[in-house]
Design an enzyme around this catalytic site. Structure first.
Site, PDB file in Angstrom:
ATOM      1  N   ARG A  45       7.564  -6.103   5.480  1.00 30.74           N
ATOM      2  CA  ARG A  45       7.864  -5.264   4.329  1.00 30.74           C
ATOM      3  C   ARG A  45       8.419  -3.924   4.815  1.00 30.74           C
ATOM      4  NH1 ARG A  45       4.982  -1.609   5.655  1.00 30.74           N
ATOM      5  NH2 ARG A  45       5.832  -0.358   3.960  1.00 30.74           N
ATOM      6  N   GLY A  46       8.876  -3.104   3.852  1.00 30.56           N
ATOM      7  CA  GLY A  46       9.531  -1.856   4.230  1.00 30.56           C
ATOM      8  C   GLY A  46      11.022  -2.146   4.359  1.00 30.56           C
ATOM      9  N   ALA A  47      11.847  -1.272   3.777  1.00 35.82           N
ATOM     10  CA  ALA A  47      13.276  -1.591   3.651  1.00 35.82           C
ATOM     11  C   ALA A  47      13.961  -1.929   4.984  1.00 35.82           C
ATOM     12  CB  ALA A  47      13.983  -0.434   2.941  1.00 35.82           C
ATOM     13  N   ARG A  81      13.446 -10.394  -2.371  1.00 35.99           N
ATOM     14  CA  ARG A  81      12.963  -9.183  -3.056  1.00 35.99           C
ATOM     15  C   ARG A  81      14.211  -8.389  -3.470  1.00 35.99           C
ATOM     16  NH1 ARG A  81       8.499  -5.718  -0.143  1.00 35.99           N
ATOM     17  NH2 ARG A  81       8.037  -5.098  -2.292  1.00 35.99           N
ATOM     18  N   ASP A 226      13.737   2.750  -0.606  1.00 34.41           N
ATOM     19  CA  ASP A 226      14.165   1.354  -0.627  1.00 34.41           C
ATOM     20  C   ASP A 226      15.632   1.212  -0.989  1.00 34.41           C
ATOM     21  OD1 ASP A 226      11.080   1.224  -1.061  1.00 34.41           O
ATOM     22  OD2 ASP A 226      11.770  -0.724  -0.297  1.00 34.41           O
ATOM     23  N   ASN A 236      11.738   4.268  -4.467  1.00 35.77           N
ATOM     24  CA  ASN A 236      10.722   4.093  -3.415  1.00 35.77           C
ATOM     25  C   ASN A 236       9.457   3.568  -4.094  1.00 35.77           C
ATOM     26  OD1 ASN A 236       9.974   4.337  -0.591  1.00 35.77           O
ATOM     27  ND2 ASN A 236       8.619   5.999  -1.201  1.00 35.77           N
ATOM     28  N   LYS A 237       8.452   3.291  -3.287  1.00 38.46           N
ATOM     29  CA  LYS A 237       7.208   2.699  -3.792  1.00 38.46           C
ATOM     30  C   LYS A 237       6.675   3.423  -5.029  1.00 38.46           C
ATOM     31  CE  LYS A 237       5.443  -0.209  -2.603  1.00 38.46           C
ATOM     32  NZ  LYS A 237       5.650  -1.542  -3.247  1.00 38.46           N
TER      33      LYS A 237
END
Ligand code: MRU
Length: 322
Positions: A45-47, A81, A226, A236-237
């Site tokens: 995970r994480g862009a 995603r 992201d 972003n989150k």
């Protein structure tokens, strides 16, 4: 020292299983279905890490598929995603060289990985310089959200790359890490990373973040992204936007650290960014709510560019709000 986020090992993709953290467990992925599943479940995970996973996923597929079958596999990986643009960028880059054969695809995927490593180090140094300019040379109290560290990239990290660069210089007093409901990337992943490099930190519940800023307990907010739209709006989150509002109100910098590959010039503004909706069970699965209760689980939010002090990439310091 933590195991690598993601690596290629003789026809397999090795990933540190981020659903298990803080327990360290590595998984081996050998199929396209496995890559798609790992991305969906946030094993990786994480862009930036998603960009590398997408490219390596296509490299894996290219060992057994070509033509339309490879294109279809690449499309499935790219769609696993929707919000982090790096995933589709990584997939497209790897697929673009498929006519030169599987070795060329792997070489391109490894180039995506290597470029990310270089970008993170440059972002860290540039971001540290910017925060020095904005906040002075005293050790800084920084606030971050989710995890934009080595485990969201390949190494070093973006927002946590800035923290690491300052820390190398003895200039981090402490980091406030939001726990980041519902999957706790802050409490489980950022805290592990900061502990592994000896940075003082405290985890707070997401709802505490804005008031910690309002009480003057942090000097700057630094987060990852992201997808950054052409006008500088930042996805972003979920839970990033309240920090930006609080930072603006308190008059402290709100800095976004991200590679150029996260800037999506084809997306004009934040309204055009698709926000991933995840399974409500992630919110409700605590055993403490009525079984009839429904939930809403948007995984990201959009911070409008006028709340962004600066976007720091490997190439520039961009002030979209001015
Ligand atoms: O759902 P996640 O854990 O993939 O979300 C990650 C984030 O929102 C990060 O802040 C972002 O990808 C930047 S990572 C350098």
């Amino acid at each position: 020292m933590l195991p690598p986020t993601i690596s290629w090992a003789d026809g397999r993709i090795e990933m540190l299983d981020q659903t298990a953290l803080p327990r360290l467990r590595t998984v081996s992925v050998t199929t396209v279905d496995g890559v798609v599943d790992a991305i969906r479940r946030l094993v990786v995970r994480g862009a930036p890490a998603l960009g590398v996973a997408g490219a390596l996923g296509v490299a894996l597929a290219a060992r057994t598929l070509d033509g339309d079958a490879l294109a279809e596999a690449a499309a499935r990986i790219g769609a696993a995603r929707p919000t982090a643009v790096n995933l589709s960028v990584g997939v497209r880059r790897a697929l673009a060289v498929a006519d030169r054969g599987p070795d060329a695809v792997l070489t391109e995927a490894l180039a995506v990985r290597d470029e990310d490593i270089a970008a993170c180090h440059a972002i860290g140094a540039r971001g540290a310089g910017l925060l020095t300019e904005l906040c002075g040379r005293e050790p800084l109290r920084l606030h971050t959200h989710c995890n934009a560290g080595a485990l969201a990239c390949v190494e070093w990290g973006t927002a946590l790359g800035v923290v690491r660069s300052l820390h190398e210089d003895g200039r981090v007093a402490h980091v406030v890490a939001d726990e980041t409901r519902p999957l706790l990337q802050g409490a489980r992943i950022t805290a592990v990373e900061l502990a592994s490099i000896g940075v003082a930190h405290r985890v707070v519940v997401d709802g505490a973040g804005p008031s910690i800023i309002a009480r003057g307990l942090v000097d700057a907010v630094v987060v990852g992204a992201d997808r950054i739209a052409a006008n500088g709006d930042v996805a972003n989150k979920i839970g990033t936007y309240p920090l930006a509002l609080a930072a603006a109100r308190a008059g402290i910098p709100f800095v976004v650290a991200a590679p150029e590959s996260t800037v999506d010039v084809a997306t004009p503004d934040g309204d055009a960014i698709e926000i991933e909706e995840r399974d409500p069970a992630e919110v409700l699965g605590t055993g403490t709510v009525l079984t009839s209760t429904q939930a809403w689980n948007p995984a990201f939010d959009v911070t409008p560019h006028d709340l962004v002090t600066a976007v720091v990439t490997e190439r520039r310091t961009w002030r979209p709000g001015t």
